[in-house]
Design an enzyme around this catalytic site. Structure first.
Site, PDB file in Angstrom:
ATOM      1  N   ARG A  81      -8.860   8.295  14.957  1.00 35.78           N
ATOM      2  CA  ARG A  81      -8.100   8.957  13.891  1.00 35.78           C
ATOM      3  C   ARG A  81      -8.914  10.068  13.221  1.00 35.78           C
ATOM      4  O   ARG A  81     -10.085   9.879  12.871  1.00 35.78           O
ATOM      5  CB  ARG A  81      -7.730   7.922  12.828  1.00 35.78           C
ATOM      6  CG  ARG A  81      -6.974   8.474  11.649  1.00 35.78           C
ATOM      7  CD  ARG A  81      -6.736   7.374  10.644  1.00 35.78           C
ATOM      8  NE  ARG A  81      -7.989   6.900  10.110  1.00 35.78           N
ATOM      9  CZ  ARG A  81      -8.489   7.255   8.934  1.00 35.78           C
ATOM     10  NH1 ARG A  81      -7.815   8.079   8.155  1.00 35.78           N
ATOM     11  NH2 ARG A  81      -9.638   6.766   8.516  1.00 35.78           N
TER      12      ARG A  81
ATOM     13  N   HIS B 174     -16.317   3.426   9.954  1.00 37.48           N
ATOM     14  CA  HIS B 174     -16.683   4.554   9.090  1.00 37.48           C
ATOM     15  C   HIS B 174     -18.200   4.636   9.072  1.00 37.48           C
ATOM     16  O   HIS B 174     -18.882   3.618   8.906  1.00 37.48           O
ATOM     17  CB  HIS B 174     -16.146   4.332   7.674  1.00 37.48           C
ATOM     18  CG  HIS B 174     -16.150   5.591   6.859  1.00 37.48           C
ATOM     19  ND1 HIS B 174     -17.307   6.183   6.413  1.00 37.48           N
ATOM     20  CD2 HIS B 174     -15.135   6.388   6.429  1.00 37.48           C
ATOM     21  CE1 HIS B 174     -16.998   7.280   5.733  1.00 37.48           C
ATOM     22  NE2 HIS B 174     -15.682   7.427   5.738  1.00 37.48           N
TER      23      HIS B 174
ATOM     24  N   TRP C 211      -7.934   2.013  -2.257  1.00 36.99           N
ATOM     25  CA  TRP C 211      -9.375   2.274  -2.112  1.00 36.99           C
ATOM     26  C   TRP C 211      -9.682   3.608  -1.440  1.00 36.99           C
ATOM     27  O   TRP C 211     -10.841   3.994  -1.327  1.00 36.99           O
ATOM     28  CB  TRP C 211     -10.023   1.153  -1.287  1.00 36.99           C
ATOM     29  CG  TRP C 211     -10.195  -0.138  -2.026  1.00 36.99           C
ATOM     30  CD1 TRP C 211      -9.518  -0.550  -3.137  1.00 36.99           C
ATOM     31  CD2 TRP C 211     -11.093  -1.198  -1.693  1.00 36.99           C
ATOM     32  NE1 TRP C 211      -9.933  -1.806  -3.503  1.00 36.99           N
ATOM     33  CE2 TRP C 211     -10.903  -2.228  -2.638  1.00 36.99           C
ATOM     34  CE3 TRP C 211     -12.037  -1.391  -0.688  1.00 36.99           C
ATOM     35  CZ2 TRP C 211     -11.614  -3.424  -2.620  1.00 36.99           C
ATOM     36  CZ3 TRP C 211     -12.748  -2.575  -0.651  1.00 36.99           C
ATOM     37  CH2 TRP C 211     -12.540  -3.581  -1.611  1.00 36.99           C
TER      38      TRP C 211
ATOM     39  N   GLY D 194     -10.982   9.847   0.271  1.00 30.54           N
ATOM     40  CA  GLY D 194     -10.911  11.209   0.824  1.00 30.54           C
ATOM     41  C   GLY D 194      -9.714  12.002   0.358  1.00 30.54           C
ATOM     42  O   GLY D 194      -9.821  12.843  -0.548  1.00 30.54           O
TER      43      GLY D 194
ATOM     44  N   ALA E 125       2.248   2.913   2.416  1.00 32.42           N
ATOM     45  CA  ALA E 125       3.401   2.830   3.330  1.00 32.42           C
ATOM     46  C   ALA E 125       4.540   2.053   2.669  1.00 32.42           C
ATOM     47  O   ALA E 125       5.706   2.473   2.712  1.00 32.42           O
ATOM     48  CB  ALA E 125       2.984   2.168   4.643  1.00 32.42           C
TER      49      ALA E 125
ATOM     50  N   HIS F  41     -13.354   0.245   9.456  1.00 37.02           N
ATOM     51  CA  HIS F  41     -12.652   1.027   8.436  1.00 37.02           C
ATOM     52  C   HIS F  41     -11.163   1.151   8.703  1.00 37.02           C
ATOM     53  O   HIS F  41     -10.352   1.090   7.785  1.00 37.02           O
ATOM     54  CB  HIS F  41     -13.298   2.407   8.403  1.00 37.02           C
ATOM     55  CG  HIS F  41     -12.741   3.352   7.390  1.00 37.02           C
ATOM     56  ND1 HIS F  41     -12.778   3.088   6.039  1.00 37.02           N
ATOM     57  CD2 HIS F  41     -12.135   4.569   7.511  1.00 37.02           C
ATOM     58  CE1 HIS F  41     -12.229   4.112   5.379  1.00 37.02           C
ATOM     59  NE2 HIS F  41     -11.822   5.006   6.256  1.00 37.02           N
TER      60      HIS F  41
ATOM     61  N   GLY G 181       0.866  -1.184   0.000  1.00 40.76           N
ATOM     62  CA  GLY G 181       0.000   0.000   0.000  1.00 40.76           C
ATOM     63  C   GLY G 181       0.901   1.232   0.000  1.00 40.76           C
ATOM     64  O   GLY G 181       2.100   1.143  -0.313  1.00 40.76           O
TER      65      GLY G 181
ATOM     66  N   ARG H  49     -15.823  11.161  13.630  1.00 43.44           N
ATOM     67  CA  ARG H  49     -16.353   9.919  13.085  1.00 43.44           C
ATOM     68  C   ARG H  49     -16.967   8.973  14.116  1.00 43.44           C
ATOM     69  O   ARG H  49     -17.969   8.322  13.859  1.00 43.44           O
ATOM     70  CB  ARG H  49     -15.217   9.184  12.402  1.00 43.44           C
ATOM     71  CG  ARG H  49     -15.574   8.732  11.054  1.00 43.44           C
ATOM     72  CD  ARG H  49     -14.364   8.216  10.379  1.00 43.44           C
ATOM     73  NE  ARG H  49     -14.083   9.042   9.226  1.00 43.44           N
ATOM     74  CZ  ARG H  49     -13.120   8.785   8.372  1.00 43.44           C
ATOM     75  NH1 ARG H  49     -12.351   7.746   8.547  1.00 43.44           N
ATOM     76  NH2 ARG H  49     -12.928   9.559   7.337  1.00 43.44           N
TER      77      ARG H  49
ATOM     78  N   ALA I 165      -5.575  -1.269   0.712  1.00 37.71           N
ATOM     79  CA  ALA I 165      -6.546  -0.324   1.276  1.00 37.71           C
ATOM     80  C   ALA I 165      -6.231   1.096   0.794  1.00 37.71           C
ATOM     81  O   ALA I 165      -7.135   1.899   0.565  1.00 37.71           O
ATOM     82  CB  ALA I 165      -6.534  -0.397   2.795  1.00 37.71           C
TER      83      ALA I 165
ATOM     84  N   ASP J 189      -1.890  -8.985   9.129  1.00 33.33           N
ATOM     85  CA  ASP J 189      -0.714  -9.873   9.096  1.00 33.33           C
ATOM     86  C   ASP J 189       0.485  -9.291   9.850  1.00 33.33           C
ATOM     87  O   ASP J 189       1.169 -10.003  10.585  1.00 33.33           O
ATOM     88  CB  ASP J 189      -0.294 -10.161   7.642  1.00 33.33           C
ATOM     89  CG  ASP J 189      -1.426 -10.742   6.818  1.00 33.33           C
ATOM     90  OD1 ASP J 189      -2.371 -11.291   7.418  1.00 33.33           O
ATOM     91  OD2 ASP J 189      -1.382 -10.634   5.590  1.00 33.33           O
TER      92      ASP J 189
ATOM     93  N   GLU K 210     -13.359  17.223   6.026  1.00 34.83           N
ATOM     94  CA  GLU K 210     -14.026  16.024   6.550  1.00 34.83           C
ATOM     95  C   GLU K 210     -14.295  16.241   8.030  1.00 34.83           C
ATOM     96  O   GLU K 210     -13.847  17.242   8.612  1.00 34.83           O
ATOM     97  CB  GLU K 210     -13.166  14.779   6.325  1.00 34.83           C
ATOM     98  CG  GLU K 210     -13.107  14.361   4.862  1.00 34.83           C
ATOM     99  CD  GLU K 210     -12.252  13.128   4.644  1.00 34.83           C
ATOM    100  OE1 GLU K 210     -12.777  12.019   4.726  1.00 34.83           O
ATOM    101  OE2 GLU K 210     -11.054  13.283   4.375  1.00 34.83           O
TER     102      GLU K 210
HETATM  103  C1  SIN Z   1     -13.312   9.003   3.468  1.00 31.07           C
HETATM  104  O1  SIN Z   1     -13.107   9.402   2.337  1.00 31.07           O
HETATM  105  O2  SIN Z   1     -14.371   9.152   4.053  1.00 31.07           O
HETATM  106  C2  SIN Z   1     -12.228   8.230   4.159  1.00 31.07           C
HETATM  107  C3  SIN Z   1     -11.112   9.100   4.500  1.00 31.07           C
HETATM  108  C4  SIN Z   1     -10.351   8.519   5.643  1.00 31.07           C
HETATM  109  O3  SIN Z   1     -10.747   7.497   6.193  1.00 31.07           O
HETATM  110  O4  SIN Z   1      -9.356   9.132   6.040  1.00 31.07           O
END
Ligand code: SIN
Length: 530
Positions: free
Chosen positions: A378, A236, A42, A45, A13, A343, A11, A282, A39, A215, A112
């Site tokens: 987070r 989420h 995907w 945001g 990282a 999430h 990913g 969140r 991830a 893992d 956000e």
């Molecule tokens: C989102 O687009 O809602 C996810 C963004 C995130 O989890 O940092």
């Protein structure tokens, strides 16, 4: 199979770490499937950062710390946010084309939940995909990076296992299953980096891809590393609710642009729960939805953005628009059915400012790590940023030490002499389904001691069964993942049981209040709980 650096996970990282090393460093990069499955890929945001002239480091820090509910490490928060602008610039230098504002001069910044300002750089609604594609292009032309696609790490190779008399322990590399031909490779490395992502596949409903099976955390735990704050699983608030599509995220940036959560009768409800309404942190939004669904017996709630201009929606959210359209939901005209889903894992392998774990020569970056940035919850879009900043810190640290590190003597190969082929693959599927269902029901958004204890008892039984499989049969990637998922589930439950309060993402009906003192949960093999 001798490398300077072994990076497990591809990913953001993993890719950023691999790319930041100079080309004289010989790197092995392990991807469980193909490079485009992670991830990070995907992520919709974006990357949070202090870019706008009206923004300040202190404001981003305050938002991060306030979401983290007393458990952020302020030194780490400062380190990450101070490096946010440079990190976004590094992505631009790698070829990522962030969405520009209307004047085409500056980056378009979105918002956000929990952010006091617009500060999220994004590529429309497919930021992760755009970043990963740009980095994969770069990775493929690097001669010093050997890519192992369709390979799964089985376990770390430890000095103390090979030389039990050794006073110190250290990571010497890893055993890696080559899924192309079912053989196990021995990869020796001066330094190993865990970048395997999160643990959300432990839950029935998740916004994560199938590879998120914890893992790195499980391997680090077995190697004796410190593991911290595993109880803080971020749910989420808005995963698409549709029988044909269980894991599609509906980005929080939809609410950032004016989207409103509604009940089936069209009534908004978030203002009842928090002054910031739909853009509350969140954990609060996910619990509010959970509460409305449970109280009213609903299968889902709705997220409505149809009041905004149709052209704007199609331009700003092209992939969400198209994905929903394919499922016969026109988001420009009707609300989107949504439910909360697992999430992000805020906890993980405890690391320091250099991304180093408590085991010599082992580093962890991204969702696998617990750096102290996220604390108990987070802040949205801080995670891609964390990958970028800590990949840089780790590379600088490792690079400064590489000349001192000599090659290891040859490592023993994986011993498969006493195993046979599995005859009951159905058991793996059954155990996997059982685990994910009870983790959802007993270790989800709202927890109780009774539910956690019940989950713990089930996990212990399943662990024994899977251990028997692991010892007696040829290893398969399903078996590796199941074994790891059971391990991380046990860590989540043990950490949740150890926390006698409600804080951030951990809410217990038995302890609904927050304690005065905020303490990290720390686990280490031998069940030592600090
Ligand atoms: C989102 O687009 O809602 C996810 C963004 C995130 O989890 O940092």
């Amino acid at each position: 199979m001798n490398f300077d650096v072994l990076i497990i996970g591809a990913g953001l990282a993993g890719l950023a770490t691999a790319l930041r090393f100079p080309e004289n460093i010989k790197i092995a990069l392990i991807a469980k499937q193909t490079l485009d499955i992670s991830a990070s890929h995907w992520a919709q945001g974006g990357v949070a950062g202090v870019i706008d002239n009206n923004d300040r480091f202190e404001l981003h820090e305050q938002d991060t710390i306030s979401a983290g509910a007393g458990l952020c490490n302020e030194q780490v928060v400062r380190h990450v946010i101070k490096n946010s602008k440079d990190s976004i610039q590094w992505l631009i230098d790698q070829g990522v084309e962030f969405t520009k504002s209307n004047d085409n001069q500056s980056l378009h910044l979105t918002k956000e939940g929990g952010h006091s300002l617009h500060r999220i750089a994004h590529v429309k609604d497919f930021t992760g995909k755009a970043i990963q594609e740009a980095l994969i292009k770069e990775i493929k032309i690097k001669k010093n990076i050997t890519i192992f696609e369709n390979h799964s790490a089985v376990d770390l190779i430890l000095l103390r296992k090979i030389d039990p008399k050794s006073k110190e322990n250290a990571c010497l590399g890893a055993y890696i299953l080559d899924k192309n031909n079912d053989s196990i490779k021995t990869l020796s490395a001066k330094y190993t980096v865990l970048a395997t992502g999160g643990t959300s596949k432990a839950y029935l409903y998740t916004t994560n891809p199938p590879v998120s099976t914890g893992d790195g955390v499980a391997m680090a735990w077995r190697a004796g590393c410190k593991i911290s704050n595993m109880e803080f699983i971020q749910f989420h608030p808005t995963c698409l609710f549709h029988p044909m599509e269980r894991s599609f995220l509906i980005s929080e940036t939809i609410r950032g642009e004016g989207g409103i959560l509604k009940l089936p009768n069209g009534e908004p409800f978030m203002h009842k729960y928090h002054p910031s309404g739909d853009l509350a942190p969140r954990d609060i939004v996910a619990r509010a939805i959970d509460n409305e669904m449970k109280q009213r017996g609903l299968e889902n709630v709705f997220l409505d953005i149809s009041m905004l201009d149709e052209n704007f929606i199609q331009k700003r959210f092209p992939s969400i628009y198209q994905h929903c359209k394919n499922l016969k939901i026109d988001i420009t005209k009707e609300p989107i059915p949504v439910v909360p889903a697992a999430h992000y894992s805020c906890g993980g392998v405890k690391t320091d400012l250099n991304a180093e774990t408590s085991l010599h020569n082992l580093y962890a970056i991204g969702e696998t790590a617990c750096t102290g940035l996220h604390g108990a919850n987070r802040l949205a879009s801080n995670s891609l940023l964390e990958c970028l900043v800590f990949s840089k810190s780790a590379v600088e640290h490792i690079y400064s030490k590489i000349p001192e590190q000599s090659d290891h003597s040859p490592l023993p190969d994986w011993d498969e002499s006493r195993v046979t082929n599995p005859d009951e693959a159905v058991m793996i599927l059954q155990t996997w389904n059982e685990l994910r269902r009870f983790m959802w029901n007993y270790v989800g958004i709202v927890r109780t001691n009774q539910r956690l204890n019940r989950a713990y008892e089930r996990i212990e039984i399943l662990k024994k069964e899977v251990q028997h499989f692991y010892k007696n049969f040829h290893i398969t990637s399903d078996l590796i993942e199941l074994r790891n998922l059971l391990q991380v589930s046990e860590l989540i439950v043990l950490s949740a049981l150890a926390r006698k309060e409600s804080r951030g993402l951990h809410f217990s009906k038995d302890y609904p209040e927050k304690n005065d003192e905020a303490i990290d949960t720390m686990l280490q093999l031998d069940n030592e709980i600090n």
